[in-house]
Design an enzyme around this catalytic site. Structure first.
Site, PDB file in Angstrom:
ATOM      1  N   CYS A  47       0.838  -1.196   0.000  1.00 26.98           N
ATOM      2  CA  CYS A  47       0.000   0.000   0.000  1.00 26.98           C
ATOM      3  C   CYS A  47       0.882   1.259   0.000  1.00 26.98           C
ATOM      4  O   CYS A  47       1.532   1.544  -0.985  1.00 26.98           O
ATOM      5  CB  CYS A  47      -0.994  -0.033   1.159  1.00 26.98           C
ATOM      6  SG  CYS A  47      -2.385   1.105   0.936  1.00 26.98           S
TER       7      CYS A  47
ATOM      8  N   HIS B  53      -3.606  -4.918   0.538  1.00 19.60           N
ATOM      9  CA  HIS B  53      -3.035  -5.349   1.818  1.00 19.60           C
ATOM     10  C   HIS B  53      -3.110  -6.873   1.923  1.00 19.60           C
ATOM     11  O   HIS B  53      -4.091  -7.417   2.450  1.00 19.60           O
ATOM     12  CB  HIS B  53      -3.796  -4.712   2.982  1.00 19.60           C
ATOM     13  CG  HIS B  53      -3.381  -3.317   3.294  1.00 19.60           C
ATOM     14  ND1 HIS B  53      -2.465  -3.003   4.271  1.00 19.60           N
ATOM     15  CD2 HIS B  53      -3.750  -2.138   2.734  1.00 19.60           C
ATOM     16  CE1 HIS B  53      -2.301  -1.686   4.322  1.00 19.60           C
ATOM     17  NE2 HIS B  53      -3.070  -1.144   3.393  1.00 19.60           N
TER      18      HIS B  53
ATOM     19  N   GLU C 288      -1.571  -8.837   3.927  1.00 10.11           N
ATOM     20  CA  GLU C 288      -1.531  -9.305   5.313  1.00 10.11           C
ATOM     21  C   GLU C 288      -2.912  -9.330   5.954  1.00 10.11           C
ATOM     22  O   GLU C 288      -3.115 -10.003   6.970  1.00 10.11           O
ATOM     23  CB  GLU C 288      -0.562  -8.442   6.134  1.00 10.11           C
ATOM     24  CG  GLU C 288      -1.100  -7.118   6.637  1.00 10.11           C
ATOM     25  CD  GLU C 288      -1.264  -6.041   5.571  1.00 10.11           C
ATOM     26  OE1 GLU C 288      -1.771  -4.950   5.917  1.00 10.11           O
ATOM     27  OE2 GLU C 288      -0.900  -6.289   4.400  1.00 10.11           O
TER      28      GLU C 288
END
Length: 256
Positions: free
Chosen positions: A121, A225, A227
């Site tokens: 990001c 993102h 994660e």
């Protein structure tokens, strides 16, 4: 090679933090270094050890790189437009020129040392701005149909737009597919990629969503993102990154 790897057999991955004011018991607004726990959890699950890097003077970035085996530049506030030669149109929020300068110095030196780097990001954006890439301060002016970073958290964090991956790219090989559905947690985007990078992923409406280095430096960046997506394919991404860090360490081990 870090001393941590020598003793524990796991690579040390530096992760940048997000400096911002948040309410705490110390006061209505408190200056804090923050990071979502998913970053650390993803690195640990893949076999690495995370160390958090606070923003400080740019020259200290070089000392941090002496400690780590790999670098993850995390998400956060908007990049200051002055960092890529533009003026704030009023559409860039929570900018921090000092954080930009620190992270830019970090990734520029990481390239010199060929330290494997992953940008997520804002980290993806920094990875491009550091090498003369440019950005759109409000992507919806150019791409009005792109999903907006608004609504309930479960919508923002869920998989809600597609990314088309270059078939020969590292990401397509890691994910074992050329179309990936990802989350939308951004309102800005890359306009031109940085020198030494090539675009390898695009949204259906044409936004550059992923890049990889075109040199022998392992560097990957993505606008979404990974994660925050509970998906084994995203685990594969972090696993790939840690294995590449370990491969680099082994190549640099002194011969007996």
């Amino acid at each position: 090679m870090s001393n941590t790897y020598k003793t524990l057999g796991k690579p040390l991955i530096g992760i940048t933090t997000w400096r911002r004011d948040l309410p705490t018991f110390l006061g209505e607004r408190t200056d804090l270094y923050t990071l979502g726990p998913e970053y650390v959890e993803s690195i640990e699950k893949a076999g690495g050890i995370a160390i958090l890097l606070p923003h400080t003077q740019s020259e200290i970035a070089l000392a941090y790189l002496d400690l780590i085996d790999g670098l993850l530049v995390s998400g956060g506030g908007d990049v200051d437009p002055e960092s890529y030669g533009d003026k704030n149109s009023g559409q860039s929020y929570e900018v921090n020129a000092g954080a930009d300068a620190f992270e830019i110095a970090l990734v520029q030196e990481a390239r010199k040392r060929k330290i494997p780097t992953l940008g997520i990001c804002r980290g993806f954006q920094i990875l491009q701005v550091a090498f003369e890439g440019t950005m759109l301060q409000d992507l919806h002016e150019a791409f009005p149909l792109h999903p907006k970073n608004e609504g309930a958290p479960e919508y923002i964090l869920s998989q809600n737009h597609k990314v088309l991956l270059e078939k020969d790219s590292i990401l397509a090989q890691v994910y074992n597919c050329s179309i990936r559905t990802v989350n939308t947690i951004h309102h800005q985007c890359i306009q031109t990629v940085g020198k030494g990078f090539i675009p390898v992923g695009w949204s259906e409406d044409g936004i550059i969503e992923a890049v990889q280095s075109s040199t022998d430096w392992l560097a990957l960046g993505m606008q979404w993102h990974p994660e925050k997506l509970e998906d084994e394919k995203e685990y594969a991404l972090f696993s790939y990154f840690i294995k590449e860090v370990e491969n680099r360490i082994k190549k640099e081990e002194p011969m007996c």
